[in-house]
Design an enzyme around this catalytic site. Structure first.
Site, mmCIF file in Angstrom:
data_model
loop_
_atom_site.group_PDB
_atom_site.id
_atom_site.type_symbol
_atom_site.label_atom_id
_atom_site.label_comp_id
_atom_site.label_asym_id
_atom_site.label_seq_id
_atom_site.Cartn_x
_atom_site.Cartn_y
_atom_site.Cartn_z
ATOM 1 N N TYR A 26 0.792 -1.149 -0.092
ATOM 2 C CA TYR A 26 0.025 -0.134 -0.168
ATOM 3 C C TYR A 26 0.842 1.142 0.102
ATOM 4 O O TYR A 26 0.639 2.140 -0.661
ATOM 5 C CB TYR A 26 -0.837 0.046 1.045
ATOM 6 C CG TYR A 26 -1.803 1.114 1.250
ATOM 7 C CD1 TYR A 26 -3.176 0.953 0.658
ATOM 8 C CD2 TYR A 26 -1.588 2.215 2.135
ATOM 9 C CE1 TYR A 26 -4.027 1.807 0.728
ATOM 10 C CE2 TYR A 26 -2.709 3.049 2.245
ATOM 11 C CZ TYR A 26 -3.990 3.034 1.719
ATOM 12 O OH TYR A 26 -4.817 4.088 1.752
ATOM 13 N N LYS B 227 0.866 4.026 -3.157
ATOM 14 C CA LYS B 227 0.624 5.263 -2.850
ATOM 15 C C LYS B 227 1.844 6.477 -2.950
ATOM 16 O O LYS B 227 1.391 7.513 -3.198
ATOM 17 C CB LYS B 227 0.007 5.583 -1.247
ATOM 18 C CG LYS B 227 -1.230 4.912 -1.049
ATOM 19 C CD LYS B 227 -2.525 5.164 -2.116
ATOM 20 C CE LYS B 227 -3.670 4.906 -1.660
ATOM 21 N NZ LYS B 227 -4.894 5.229 -2.496
#
Length: 309
Positions: A169, A173
């Protein structure tokens, strides 16, 4: 004292990915309430990204129409190039134009770095980072040819600062910010702006986290920030705006002024590391018009100063 004019989206067409729940749903409802026609994109997948449930997107689109707005559901997946093309095609086929893309779709697969599988790493990058590329890649030529566009991509605190147990993640991001920077640079001559929002809200993405002590953090606190970035009056591009519990702020990449000397040894780096890391007078380069070149010019300037002394 008169109230300021309400910013509206009449005549604009917006695509919102991950709009079946949480933040995306709040974005879709806000834009529709202000006059936008909205493509509500969501596969209805569970938190890990598995499964397809068409009712998530359909229910949001139906709620918008019931409130007097205009919306159509799309269940294509951002995780594939074809899915990205299908999402943008849904806007063009239904409304004949595309003005706004908000990429909000996301999934989570938690594991420590030492235990994370390549499959779990790829599954998260497929939605967050590759998904952003697939949607932007399909939308970007349309917007540039039209001479107008607003793109809002989604990063996270984890993308800025990392977070334990979600290397996939965090990596995705962080990558979104790089993608946004290039879209902002290449889109600027054509009137296409691209920015990043770093949102925080209590949604299903917070499953497993104790939020009992949190202040109010509804998606509706974030939606106005995204709405402004998506509006024609937006005056920034290549920016990263944070929206967390009512706080709105700008995040930047900052450098220390740095230390120049014409040659270095390992020992000298260690001896001067305090000066090298001293951030008391930060240097910030804006993405647009040319932060890349400004960075190089700044460093080159130190060598010129040394030569003239």
């Amino acid at each position: 004292m008169s109230r300021p004019r309400e910013l509206r989206f009449d005549g604009r067409v917006a695509v919102v990915t991950g709009a079946g729940r949480g933040l995306g749903r709040a974005y879709a409802h806000l834009l529709a309430a202000r006059g936008a026609s909205v493509v509500v994109n969501d596969t209805g997948a569970d938190l890990t990204g598995d499964g397809v449930r068409v009712e998530a997107a359909e229910q949001v689109a139906e709620a918008i129409r019931a409130a007097g707005g205009d919306a159509v559901a799309c269940t294509a997946s951002v995780a594939t190039p074809q899915g990205g093309q299908d999402i943008i095609a849904a806007a063009l086929e239904r409304y004949g134009r595309l003005d706004i893309v908000i990429h909000n779709a996301g999934n989570v697969r938690r594991a420590s770095l030492r235990d994370m599988t390549p499959a779990d790493f790829d599954a998260v990058l497929d939605v967050h980072l590759r998904g952003a590329f697939h949607v932007v890649r399909a939308a970007f030529p349309v917007m540039c040819d039209a001479g107008y566009g607003r793109i809002v991509l989604t990063s996270s605190i984890g993308g800025l600062y990392g977070n334990s147990g979600v290397a996939n993640y965090a990596a995705a991001k962080a990558g979104v910010i790089g993608l946004s920077n290039v879209a902002a640079l290449e889109g600027a001559p054509a009137g296409v702006m691209c920015n990043v929002v770093v949102p925080a809200a209590v949604t299903r993405m917070a499953e497993g986290i104790d939020t009992s002590g949190y202040p109010p953090m509804e998606p509706e606190l974030v939606a106005p920030v995204v709405g402004w970035l998506a509006h024609e009056s937006c005056s920034v591009t290549g920016d990263v705006l944070i929206a967390l519990a009512g706080r709105v702020a700008r995040a930047v990449v900052a450098e220390s002024p740095g230390v120049y000397q014409p040659s270095w040894t390992i020992d000298e780096v260690g001896e001067r590391i305090g000066e090298i890391r001293d951030i008391r007078a930060p240097v910030v380069f804006s993405v647009v018009p040319d932060g890349h070149a400004d960075h190089i010019r700044y460093s080159f300037g130190m060598t010129q100063t040394d030569r003239t002394q």
